[in-house]
Scaffold this active site. Structure first.
Site, short mmCIF file in Angstrom:
data_model
loop_
_atom_site.label_atom_id
_atom_site.label_comp_id
_atom_site.label_asym_id
_atom_site.label_seq_id
_atom_site.Cartn_x
_atom_site.Cartn_y
_atom_site.Cartn_z
N GLU A 176 -11.21 -10.46 -6.00
CA GLU A 176 -9.73 -10.21 -5.44
C GLU A 176 -9.08 -11.34 -4.93
OE1 GLU A 176 -8.70 -6.65 -3.67
OE2 GLU A 176 -10.70 -6.54 -2.31
N ASP A 186 -4.51 -7.70 -5.03
CA ASP A 186 -4.79 -9.13 -3.96
C ASP A 186 -4.93 -10.27 -4.82
OD1 ASP A 186 -4.77 -8.03 -1.42
OD2 ASP A 186 -6.29 -6.84 -1.73
N HIS A 242 0.88 -1.16 0.12
CA HIS A 242 -0.04 0.02 -0.07
C HIS A 242 0.82 1.40 -0.13
CE1 HIS A 242 -2.90 -3.05 1.24
NE2 HIS A 242 -3.64 -2.38 0.38
N CYS A 251 -9.02 -2.77 -11.62
CA CYS A 251 -8.55 -1.70 -10.67
C CYS A 251 -7.48 -1.72 -10.11
CB CYS A 251 -9.74 -1.13 -9.78
SG CYS A 251 -10.10 -2.37 -8.36
C1 PEP Z 1 -6.45 -4.90 -5.25
O1 PEP Z 1 -6.23 -5.62 -4.43
O2 PEP Z 1 -6.12 -4.87 -6.53
C2 PEP Z 1 -7.04 -3.43 -4.90
C3 PEP Z 1 -7.18 -2.54 -5.97
O3 PEP Z 1 -7.26 -3.19 -3.91
P1 PEP Z 1 -6.14 -2.75 -2.81
O4 PEP Z 1 -4.75 -2.36 -3.52
O5 PEP Z 1 -6.61 -1.56 -2.03
O6 PEP Z 1 -6.00 -3.89 -1.88
MG MG Z 2 -7.27 -5.27 -2.65
#
Ligand code: PEP
Ligand code: MG
Length: 578
Positions: free
Chosen positions: A431, A455, A191, A502
């Site tokens: 995910e 994920d 993150h 995404c």
């Molecule tokens: C993902 O897991 O691809 C996602 C968009 O969510 P995050 O990166 O916030 O876990």
């Molecule tokens: Mg995610």
């Protein structure tokens, strides 16, 4: 000059003076002292050595009482090192002759000692390096008098070099002065990495131990396109990067002219480009680049760095701000995805937080907090085209429970006469492999689906997205991940439900052709990558993308896939190949 290879996580190049944060978060400044302050600085050093010695003696006595002489011996060794006249002479000389500050002298001298121990191939001596580092920290604690320098309060431009930065530290970096950052640990999907991309700060993570090689104030280049950290670059390298920066600026100016043009392929198929945001202020980045909406608003970032749990009003104000700025364009608000590395909780499961109580699981366990957020989302739903999305859905039961809570909150608002959109579109993230494998069932119960490749990759390949040790394994273009993406897209197509990607993959220009070829017509990306992704969309035809995707699906591993995609992109837009 020293060139270090890490993992590129946020594009762009930063050049500037280093601000070094060690693994306890101490800022190691290069600071010179005035000639007439030397005696005073030596006294400060004396006091710090004295205080550090007293601390070690206290520890030694306590350990001796509990465990005996054998264990207390390590503290005797520390004391001996701390009070070693050779070290003291070296520090004195640095302060007297070179006018170094005591902090700088201490970190300089002790890091050199530690480095020597580290480079000798003996595990016993490598351990001694830790002792030296321990003494350095103790002295710095006594000299600096407080634990952590505020990264948020800078007064001149810097490149931050740290052992690690948490997502909230990254989010709080002062964007005016932090030109870029590099960390020793961290993986490609962390993150921290995606916050850096959101803030548009060039960043490299997972460089490995290098902080002992650099001092505050050294000139550093962080190359977020190639994952390089260059310490004390030579003139030629500096000139090269200056030239690159100029080229980059020209390219960006050219791409900016695409802002008003649609993301439409050469054969006239419209591709919806949406932006991912973590904070309301990032809406501006999306609008500047001509995003058609927000495809992912990561609301858990309301929690990061917050002193108290956000109440309904804090949620509402943030959502209202986004809705107002987007002026009727779609906004997908994702319910909080807390837990794992975004916010840790003291629970038994925390030993393996990625597989533990995170995301929708945490929301369903903590209903009052979940309901608070849902109330705010529903209140904001009358301000535009708001859509709600649940993260990390793994079972149908979970999805139904989340929808039941939503229905219940709707009933409460109805009774209280609070207006909201009772036709609120509800979607889910795919995910986990489970969500994709059962996507036909899930899609019957949601209005849309968004594939979270960050994920999905980590759970498919059992490779922690934030661990540099498995960064080689963690790849969204692994054939197994690609099959899952294809499966979800085909299922959604069959059932006539909208689907997008995404995860970070969707904004990576290397994958645009592939994703279009797999059938995706919506991508939610980091705002900074919209212009380049749009450029690719406008250059290719769908049959061209489909033929690339077909070939990709026949390849054996992610490395071959990436190099094939690089070649294909090079054929059409060489300037976009990193
Ligand atoms: C993902 O897991 O691809 C996602 C968009 O969510 P995050 O990166 O916030 O876990
Ligand atoms: Mg995610």
């Amino acid at each position: 000059m020293q060139k270090l290879q890490g993992i590129a996580v946020s594009p762009g190049v930063a050049m500037g003076e280093a601000l070094v944060m060690d693994n306890e978060g101490f800022r190691i400044p290069r600071r010179f002292v005035a000639r007439d302050a030397v005696e005073h600085e030596l006294e400060r050093l004396d006091e710090a050595i004295h205080a550090a010695g007293a601390e070690i003696e206290r520890n030694r006595a306590a350990v001796f009482r509990e465990l005996g002489d054998q264990y207390a011996a390590v503290f005797s060794a520390h004391l001996q090192m701390l009070r070693d006249p050779a070290l003291r002479n070296e520090l004195d000389a640095m302060i007297r002759e070179r006018h170094y500050s005591p902090e700088y002298a201490v970190s300089r001298a002790l890091r050199r000692y530690a480095k020597v121990f580290q480079t000798i191939e003996s595990s016993y001596l490598a351990e001694r390096a830790n002792d030296v580092i321990d003494i350095e920290k103790r002295l710095l604690r006594n000299l600096l008098g407080r634990r952590r320098e505020e990264l948020a309060h800078l007064i001149s431009p810097v490149t931050v070099l740290a052992h690690n930065l948490t997502p909230s530290e990254t989010a709080n970096l002062d964007r005016e002065f932090v030109r870029g950052f590099a960390t020793e640990i961290g993986g490609p999907g962390s993150h921290t990495a995606l916050v850096a991309e959101g803030l548009e700060i060039p960043a490299v993570v997972g460089v490995g131990p290098f902080l002992t090689d650099v001092s505050g104030g050294d000139l550093v280049i962080i190359d977020g396109d190639h994952g390089l950290v260059i310490l004390q670059p030579d003139e030629e390298t500096i000139a090269h990067y200056r030239y690159e920066a100029e080229q980059h600026k020209n390219r960006a100016a050219q791409l900016a002219t695409l802002r008003e043009l649609p993301a439409e392929t050469a054969d006239k198929v419209h591709i919806e480009l949406l932006g991912n945001i973590e904070f309301p202020h990032e809406v501006e980045h999306c609008l500047e680049r001509g995003a058609e909406g927000i495809g992912l608003y990561r609301t858990e970032f309301l929690y990061l760095g917050a002193e108290a749990e956000p109440d309904e009003e804090v949620h509402y104000q943030a959502y209202a701000k986004v809705m107002e700025q987007m002026q009727g364009k779609p906004v997908v608000i994702r319910s909080c995805d807390l837990g794992a590395e975004k916010l840790t909780f003291d629970s038994e499961a925390a030993r393996n937080p990625t597989l533990g109580l995170r995301s929708i699981r945490l929301s369903l366990k903590n209903l009052p907090t979940f309901r608070t957020q849902l109330r705010a989302v529903l209140r904001a739903s009358v301000l535009g085209d708001l859509r709600l999305m649940f993260p990390l859905i793994t079972t149908q039961l979970e999805l139904r429970q989340a929808k039941m809570v939503l229905a219940d909150v709707m009933e409460d608002l109805d009774e209280a006469g609070v207006p909201f959109n009772d036709n609120l579109p509800v979607g889910m993230m795919a995910e986990t492999p489970a969500a994709v494998l059962l996507s036909d069932r899930f899609l019957e119960e949601v209005d849309f689906m968004s594939i979270g490749t960050n994920d999905l990759t980590q759970y498919t390949l059992a490779a922690d997205r934030s661990n540099k040790e498995v960064a080689g394994l963690y790849s969204s273009s692994d054939p197994a991940v690609l099959r899952l993406i294809r499966m979800a897209v085909e299922t959604a197509g069959r059932l006539g439900k909208p689907i997008n990607v995404c995860g970070q993959m969707s904004g990576n220009t290397l994958y645009t052709i592939l994703l279009l070829g797999l059938g995706l017509r919506r991508l939610s990306v980091t705002p900074g990558s919209i212009p380049e992704v749009k450029k690719i969309c406008r250059t290719v035809t769908i049959p061209q993308c489909e033929s690339v995707a077909e070939h990709v699906m026949s390849l054996e591993n992610s490395r071959d896939i990436k190099s094939y995609l690089r070649e294909e992109l090079k054929k059409i837009l060489p300037e976009l190949v990193p």
